[in-house]
Design a protein around this motif. Sequence first.
Motif, mmCIF file in Angstrom:
data_model
loop_
_atom_site.group_PDB
_atom_site.id
_atom_site.type_symbol
_atom_site.label_atom_id
_atom_site.label_comp_id
_atom_site.label_asym_id
_atom_site.label_seq_id
_atom_site.Cartn_x
_atom_site.Cartn_y
_atom_site.Cartn_z
ATOM 1 N N LYS A 284 1.560 1.758 64.576
ATOM 2 C CA LYS A 284 1.661 3.175 64.937
ATOM 3 C C LYS A 284 2.009 3.336 66.427
ATOM 4 O O LYS A 284 2.832 4.174 66.805
ATOM 5 C CB LYS A 284 0.327 3.848 64.636
ATOM 6 C CG LYS A 284 0.396 5.342 64.568
ATOM 7 C CD LYS A 284 -0.913 5.853 64.045
ATOM 8 C CE LYS A 284 -0.967 7.337 63.944
ATOM 9 N NZ LYS A 284 -2.243 7.788 63.408
ATOM 10 N N GLU A 285 1.382 2.505 67.255
ATOM 11 C CA GLU A 285 1.671 2.548 68.691
ATOM 12 C C GLU A 285 3.129 2.168 68.940
ATOM 13 O O GLU A 285 3.840 2.809 69.719
ATOM 14 C CB GLU A 285 0.744 1.595 69.444
ATOM 15 C CG GLU A 285 -0.720 2.004 69.397
ATOM 16 C CD GLU A 285 -1.647 0.991 70.043
ATOM 17 O OE1 GLU A 285 -1.172 0.137 70.803
ATOM 18 O OE2 GLU A 285 -2.860 1.067 69.781
ATOM 19 N N MET B 84 10.306 12.218 67.379
ATOM 20 C CA MET B 84 9.370 12.565 66.324
ATOM 21 C C MET B 84 7.933 12.504 66.834
ATOM 22 O O MET B 84 7.553 11.595 67.561
ATOM 23 C CB MET B 84 9.549 11.577 65.163
ATOM 24 C CG MET B 84 8.606 11.799 64.006
ATOM 25 S SD MET B 84 9.114 10.762 62.608
ATOM 26 C CE MET B 84 7.698 10.913 61.569
ATOM 27 N N ALA B 85 7.146 13.494 66.427
ATOM 28 C CA ALA B 85 5.706 13.470 66.706
ATOM 29 C C ALA B 85 4.981 13.234 65.394
ATOM 30 O O ALA B 85 5.347 13.800 64.369
ATOM 31 C CB ALA B 85 5.281 14.798 67.312
ATOM 32 N N PHE B 86 3.960 12.400 65.451
ATOM 33 C CA PHE B 86 3.264 11.992 64.226
ATOM 34 C C PHE B 86 2.069 12.896 63.928
ATOM 35 O O PHE B 86 1.498 13.504 64.826
ATOM 36 C CB PHE B 86 2.786 10.541 64.364
ATOM 37 C CG PHE B 86 3.918 9.560 64.484
ATOM 38 C CD1 PHE B 86 4.380 8.875 63.387
ATOM 39 C CD2 PHE B 86 4.547 9.357 65.707
ATOM 40 C CE1 PHE B 86 5.441 7.981 63.494
ATOM 41 C CE2 PHE B 86 5.602 8.467 65.832
ATOM 42 C CZ PHE B 86 6.051 7.778 64.719
ATOM 43 N N GLU B 88 -1.012 12.149 62.995
ATOM 44 C CA GLU B 88 -2.168 11.686 63.765
ATOM 45 C C GLU B 88 -1.627 10.855 64.914
ATOM 46 O O GLU B 88 -1.345 9.675 64.752
ATOM 47 C CB GLU B 88 -3.099 10.838 62.892
ATOM 48 C CG GLU B 88 -3.975 11.625 61.938
ATOM 49 C CD GLU B 88 -4.940 12.579 62.653
ATOM 50 O OE1 GLU B 88 -5.400 12.240 63.763
ATOM 51 O OE2 GLU B 88 -5.201 13.662 62.109
ATOM 52 N N PRO B 89 -1.450 11.453 66.089
ATOM 53 C CA PRO B 89 -0.827 10.701 67.182
ATOM 54 C C PRO B 89 -1.604 9.429 67.540
ATOM 55 O O PRO B 89 -2.830 9.415 67.463
ATOM 56 C CB PRO B 89 -0.852 11.690 68.345
ATOM 57 C CG PRO B 89 -1.019 13.024 67.731
ATOM 58 C CD PRO B 89 -1.814 12.812 66.488
ATOM 59 N N ALA B 90 -0.857 8.399 67.918
ATOM 60 C CA ALA B 90 -1.472 7.108 68.247
ATOM 61 C C ALA B 90 -2.324 7.210 69.505
ATOM 62 O O ALA B 90 -2.045 8.011 70.398
ATOM 63 C CB ALA B 90 -0.376 6.069 68.457
ATOM 64 N N ARG B 91 -3.343 6.396 69.561
ATOM 65 C CA ARG B 91 -4.180 6.245 70.765
ATOM 66 C C ARG B 91 -3.901 4.849 71.313
ATOM 67 O O ARG B 91 -3.864 3.889 70.545
ATOM 68 C CB ARG B 91 -5.659 6.385 70.419
ATOM 69 C CG ARG B 91 -5.994 7.607 69.576
ATOM 70 C CD ARG B 91 -6.419 8.763 70.433
ATOM 71 N NE ARG B 91 -6.631 9.970 69.646
ATOM 72 C CZ ARG B 91 -7.222 11.052 70.128
ATOM 73 N NH1 ARG B 91 -7.653 11.079 71.375
ATOM 74 N NH2 ARG B 91 -7.376 12.112 69.389
ATOM 75 N N PHE B 92 -3.707 4.757 72.605
ATOM 76 C CA PHE B 92 -3.324 3.473 73.209
ATOM 77 C C PHE B 92 -4.401 3.015 74.185
ATOM 78 O O PHE B 92 -4.750 3.769 75.101
ATOM 79 C CB PHE B 92 -2.042 3.627 74.017
ATOM 80 C CG PHE B 92 -0.840 4.039 73.231
ATOM 81 C CD1 PHE B 92 0.096 3.111 72.832
ATOM 82 C CD2 PHE B 92 -0.626 5.377 72.912
ATOM 83 C CE1 PHE B 92 1.227 3.493 72.133
ATOM 84 C CE2 PHE B 92 0.493 5.775 72.206
ATOM 85 C CZ PHE B 92 1.426 4.828 71.814
ATOM 86 N N ARG B 147 -4.570 15.711 72.631
ATOM 87 C CA ARG B 147 -3.659 14.644 72.238
ATOM 88 C C ARG B 147 -2.381 15.224 71.619
ATOM 89 O O ARG B 147 -1.280 14.715 71.853
ATOM 90 C CB ARG B 147 -4.365 13.702 71.251
ATOM 91 C CG ARG B 147 -3.520 12.523 70.795
ATOM 92 C CD ARG B 147 -3.175 11.605 71.952
ATOM 93 N NE ARG B 147 -2.176 10.607 71.589
ATOM 94 C CZ ARG B 147 -0.861 10.791 71.678
ATOM 95 N NH1 ARG B 147 -0.368 11.938 72.132
ATOM 96 N NH2 ARG B 147 -0.028 9.824 71.343
ATOM 97 N N GLU B 151 1.423 14.878 72.955
ATOM 98 C CA GLU B 151 2.496 14.422 72.061
ATOM 99 C C GLU B 151 3.735 15.318 72.240
ATOM 100 O O GLU B 151 4.858 14.829 72.375
ATOM 101 C CB GLU B 151 1.996 14.460 70.607
ATOM 102 C CG GLU B 151 2.871 13.752 69.595
ATOM 103 C CD GLU B 151 2.766 12.230 69.655
ATOM 104 O OE1 GLU B 151 2.134 11.698 70.584
ATOM 105 O OE2 GLU B 151 3.369 11.581 68.783
ATOM 106 N N SER B 154 5.325 14.772 75.615
ATOM 107 C CA SER B 154 6.092 13.518 75.673
ATOM 108 C C SER B 154 7.464 13.677 75.011
ATOM 109 O O SER B 154 8.416 12.977 75.356
ATOM 110 C CB SER B 154 5.311 12.367 75.048
ATOM 111 O OG SER B 154 5.390 12.415 73.647
#
Lengths: 309, 252
Positions: A284-285, B84-86, B88-92, B147, B151, B154
Amino acid sequence: MKNIFLSSIKICGIAKEFETKKGLLLVEGNTIVEKAVPKGIAMKGAQRGKLVELKMTVGKGVKIKEPLFFCFGLSQAKAEQFVEPKIILEEGAEINLISHCSFPVAKANRHEMNGLFEIKKGAKLNYLEYHYHGEHSGTSVFPLLKVQVAEGGVFQSEFNLVKGTVGNTEISLEVELADGASSEIQTKVLGKSAKDIVSITDKVFLLGKDSRSLIKMRSAAKNGGKVFMQGETHAKGAGALGHIDCQEVVIGQGSTAKAVPIVMVENETARVTHEASVGKINQKELETLMTRGLSEEEATELIVQAMMR
Amino acid sequence: MLKVINLTVFSKIGKKKLLDKVSFELKKGEIHCLLGKNGSGKTTLARVIMGLGDWAKVEGKINFLGKEIGRKKTFERAQLGISMAFQEPARFEGLSVEDFLLAGLRGKQKKNKYTRDKILKEALNFVDLEESILTRKIDQSLSGGERKRIELASLIVMKPKLMILDEPDASLDIIVYNEFYDLLLKIRRELGVTILLITHREEAGLVADVATLIEKGKTIASGRFRAVMRNYCQREGRQERCLLGRKGRTNN
């Protein structure tokens, strides 16, 4: 200070800490080149053959915000270094110690350390260890460190080997915690080639009542690199709590990552938890960054660099 | 702007047909809803347009600004102007908001500090976030709302021509999603971005002009939002609760 060590300090991203240091110890090979410590700290150093012995005592209640900076290094391609540091923080003392181990031109360097830290009642040691082993995977590094933390004491450490190559590195850390003492240990390692082999064992013994610990291990094995990480927590004290969090990423053919969490509890009121993730980069990242215009390789690099910060 | 023609996609495992000759057209400046129940193929369609996923076979065409992009990689499509935005956006771990936003910049925009800072500041202002958020990490410490705004920010820094938003309104409460829809209108109005909005919420009618209904991987209808939504509600057997969203809202 030799320029090659200053360069590796910059490479490791600790130049600012070096500039603001309150004290300095520089050991090149088996020679103490420079020693300057602030008031409240006593330091003795002795050279015995190939071995350098050091004893540093931080006085009772002495608190120093600015970092003390230790640099252990070798400035020749083929050389050895053996050090035995003993660091004592008397009751209520608090210091930040940065230890920089630098082997910038290593082709056949060997560095061994056998250290003992004693953190007395209510004392606090924030210990950061930044290594730079050059670009040729030519360093063999074997540090052993034992840390004893007395009642209410705190030990926070971060081991960082993410710039340059690893070579052959075997690290062993053992921490014993008394009543109400706590420790937080972070390890970050990046193996970049088939010549890079690293093995890290972090052990915590929660001996005292209500002692606390966190072991956080992060690594990436790239292009044939091999990384082994073992986080161990043994809980004996009543109400003791521990956690091990290990994440390892594998990139490229022939790379290997292995994680071994060991958890042992000998008190019905204590609790230790662990989590581990070993393998490919989080999809996903990766996808998120690719939709921002980064290639898969660029996205992987950014994710790994961020994880190692 | 975007033409999807007879897009058929087979899954890697089991060779299942996930999309079956899906066709629709997205015009410049539109907010176009992809409607359909969970599992209908909306997200698969978005991922295939973006070049994501590992499929057994992809047939049909995807034209963007007159060029066939079906063989291009995800990052190449992003550099052409699709992002594209997801849901459930990713967490890094370890990545700051600033690092994340900078990932969307290229060339001179990234190298010149003044330009770079200006772009980031404008993007954050646009989504109503303070600049102080730049130093925070994109991890679990951010709220879901923060978040999602990051997104969007970004995507904004990339100045894309087309934004694909996969269920951005999921898990938002009524007050927050009204604000969110306002934000989408503002993005379209002030930045001229075309939006493909994937949702199954009728409230999307507050902002959408056009919609395409997907069911079991097939295009069922495509046209004005109201008509498509009515069709969707009829198929679901809930006409009486349909099309409430547009009332009292100007769609511009």
